[in-house]
Design a protein around this motif. Structure first.
Motif, PDB file in Angstrom:
ATOM      1  N   MET A 163       0.816  -0.987  -0.142  1.00  0.00           N
ATOM      2  CA  MET A 163      -0.111   0.025  -0.157  1.00  0.00           C
ATOM      3  C   MET A 163       1.103   1.295   0.324  1.00  0.00           C
ATOM      4  O   MET A 163       1.514   1.776   0.733  1.00  0.00           O
ATOM      5  N   THR A 164       0.137   2.447  -1.103  1.00  0.00           N
ATOM      6  CA  THR A 164       1.025   2.982  -0.661  1.00  0.00           C
ATOM      7  C   THR A 164       0.967   3.864   0.685  1.00  0.00           C
ATOM      8  O   THR A 164      -0.060   3.842   1.210  1.00  0.00           O
ATOM      9  N   ASP A 165       1.851   5.141   0.891  1.00  0.00           N
ATOM     10  CA  ASP A 165       1.718   5.860   2.099  1.00  0.00           C
ATOM     11  C   ASP A 165       0.039   6.611   2.610  1.00  0.00           C
ATOM     12  O   ASP A 165      -0.255   6.265   3.508  1.00  0.00           O
ATOM     13  N   ALA A 166      -0.351   6.559   1.601  1.00  0.00           N
ATOM     14  CA  ALA A 166      -1.283   7.811   1.758  1.00  0.00           C
ATOM     15  C   ALA A 166      -2.702   5.891   1.957  1.00  0.00           C
ATOM     16  O   ALA A 166      -3.725   6.443   3.023  1.00  0.00           O
ATOM     17  N   ASP A 195      -4.784  16.366   5.130  1.00  0.00           N
ATOM     18  CA  ASP A 195      -6.495  16.525   5.748  1.00  0.00           C
ATOM     19  C   ASP A 195      -6.576  14.978   6.019  1.00  0.00           C
ATOM     20  O   ASP A 195      -8.212  14.735   5.170  1.00  0.00           O
ATOM     21  N   ILE A 196      -6.117  14.022   6.597  1.00  0.00           N
ATOM     22  CA  ILE A 196      -7.320  12.595   7.415  1.00  0.00           C
ATOM     23  C   ILE A 196      -8.154  13.505   7.507  1.00  0.00           C
ATOM     24  O   ILE A 196      -9.723  12.354   7.290  1.00  0.00           O
ATOM     25  N   LEU A 217      -4.777   5.932   5.111  1.00  0.00           N
ATOM     26  CA  LEU A 217      -6.703   5.816   5.428  1.00  0.00           C
ATOM     27  C   LEU A 217      -6.996   4.839   6.266  1.00  0.00           C
ATOM     28  O   LEU A 217      -8.032   4.380   6.544  1.00  0.00           O
ATOM     29  N   TRP A 218      -6.401   3.633   5.852  1.00  0.00           N
ATOM     30  CA  TRP A 218      -6.932   1.933   6.348  1.00  0.00           C
ATOM     31  C   TRP A 218      -6.305   2.119   7.760  1.00  0.00           C
ATOM     32  O   TRP A 218      -7.146   1.680   8.314  1.00  0.00           O
ATOM     33  N   ASN A 219      -5.884   3.169   8.775  1.00  0.00           N
ATOM     34  CA  ASN A 219      -5.290   3.461   9.965  1.00  0.00           C
ATOM     35  C   ASN A 219      -6.424   4.178  10.375  1.00  0.00           C
ATOM     36  O   ASN A 219      -7.228   3.688  11.352  1.00  0.00           O
ATOM     37  N   ALA A 234     -16.928  -6.074  -9.861  1.00  0.00           N
ATOM     38  CA  ALA A 234     -17.078  -6.315 -11.561  1.00  0.00           C
ATOM     39  C   ALA A 234     -15.865  -6.038 -11.871  1.00  0.00           C
ATOM     40  O   ALA A 234     -15.472  -4.966 -13.257  1.00  0.00           O
ATOM     41  N   GLY A 235     -14.507  -6.974 -11.803  1.00  0.00           N
ATOM     42  CA  GLY A 235     -13.883  -6.561 -12.595  1.00  0.00           C
ATOM     43  C   GLY A 235     -12.496  -6.381 -12.033  1.00  0.00           C
ATOM     44  O   GLY A 235     -11.346  -5.649 -12.728  1.00  0.00           O
ATOM     45  N   PHE A 236     -12.650  -5.117 -11.362  1.00  0.00           N
ATOM     46  CA  PHE A 236     -12.031  -3.455 -10.978  1.00  0.00           C
ATOM     47  C   PHE A 236     -11.376  -4.426  -9.308  1.00  0.00           C
ATOM     48  O   PHE A 236     -11.971  -4.881  -8.681  1.00  0.00           O
ATOM     49  N   ILE A 237     -10.494  -3.763  -9.026  1.00  0.00           N
ATOM     50  CA  ILE A 237      -9.774  -3.799  -7.497  1.00  0.00           C
ATOM     51  C   ILE A 237     -10.259  -2.346  -7.085  1.00  0.00           C
ATOM     52  O   ILE A 237      -8.495  -1.603  -7.345  1.00  0.00           O
ATOM     53  N   VAL A 238     -10.807  -2.299  -6.114  1.00  0.00           N
ATOM     54  CA  VAL A 238     -10.785  -1.189  -5.511  1.00  0.00           C
ATOM     55  C   VAL A 238      -9.975  -0.622  -4.531  1.00  0.00           C
ATOM     56  O   VAL A 238      -9.421  -1.842  -3.685  1.00  0.00           O
ATOM     57  N   ASP A 239      -9.317   0.583  -3.968  1.00  0.00           N
ATOM     58  CA  ASP A 239      -9.089   0.617  -2.807  1.00  0.00           C
ATOM     59  C   ASP A 239      -9.197   0.062  -1.152  1.00  0.00           C
ATOM     60  O   ASP A 239      -9.550  -1.169  -1.126  1.00  0.00           O
ATOM     61  N   PHE A 240     -10.816   0.601  -1.476  1.00  0.00           N
ATOM     62  CA  PHE A 240     -12.020   0.401  -0.023  1.00  0.00           C
ATOM     63  C   PHE A 240     -12.827   0.813  -0.803  1.00  0.00           C
ATOM     64  O   PHE A 240     -13.131   1.366  -1.211  1.00  0.00           O
ATOM     65  N   ALA A 241     -13.767  -0.586   0.541  1.00  0.00           N
ATOM     66  CA  ALA A 241     -15.541  -0.503  -0.426  1.00  0.00           C
ATOM     67  C   ALA A 241     -15.736  -1.127   0.895  1.00  0.00           C
ATOM     68  O   ALA A 241     -15.317  -1.877   2.011  1.00  0.00           O
TER      69      ALA A 241
END
Length: 123
Positions: A21-24, A105-106, A28-30, A49-56
């Motif tokens: 994962m990237t730093d960003a 600006d989390i 956000l995951w934290n 739907a055939g994609f991999i999304v960052d967060f759902a």
């Protein structure tokens, strides 16, 4: 809700992406993991739907994407728009944030997610 069958390559790609994962994305995951954000249950690097999304957040049909500068390229921006429209056709709400916004600006990023999920208290 049963999972949509996935090709093994999609599942393997999602697993690999969780490890790098990237730093960003990590920041956000934290904030999202373990129902920390207003009890919302998010999954990371989630195939849809055939994609991999960052967060759902399947419960709210909410997708959060964290984009780096490569997403400002015209070709990539067009591909992102097509992807977003496809996901929206399935009833998902797609939010996109720039890496820099997440890093700097989390709090406002999280507030926007909560408002979109419909969990903000009326004032």
């Amino acid at each position: 809700m049963p999972h949509t069958p996935l090709p093994p390559t999609h599942r393997n790609n999602a697993k690999s992406m969780r490890k790098v994962m990237t730093d960003a994305e990590l920041k956000l995951w934290n904030e999202l993991r373990a129902h920390r954000l207003m009890g919302l249950g998010f999954r990371r690097q989630f195939p849809i739907a055939g994609f991999i999304v960052d967060f759902a957040c399947p419960e709210k049909k909410l997708i959060v994407e964290v984009d780096g500068s490569q997403h400002s390229d015209a070709g990539r921006a067009n591909a992102d728009e097509i992807r977003t429209k496809r996901l929206e056709q399935d009833g998902w709400i797609v939010l996109r944030f720039w890496n820099d916004d997440v890093i700097r600006d989390i709090d406002n990023v999280c507030q926007h997610i909560v408002i979109t999920a419909g969990l903000a208290e009326a004032t």
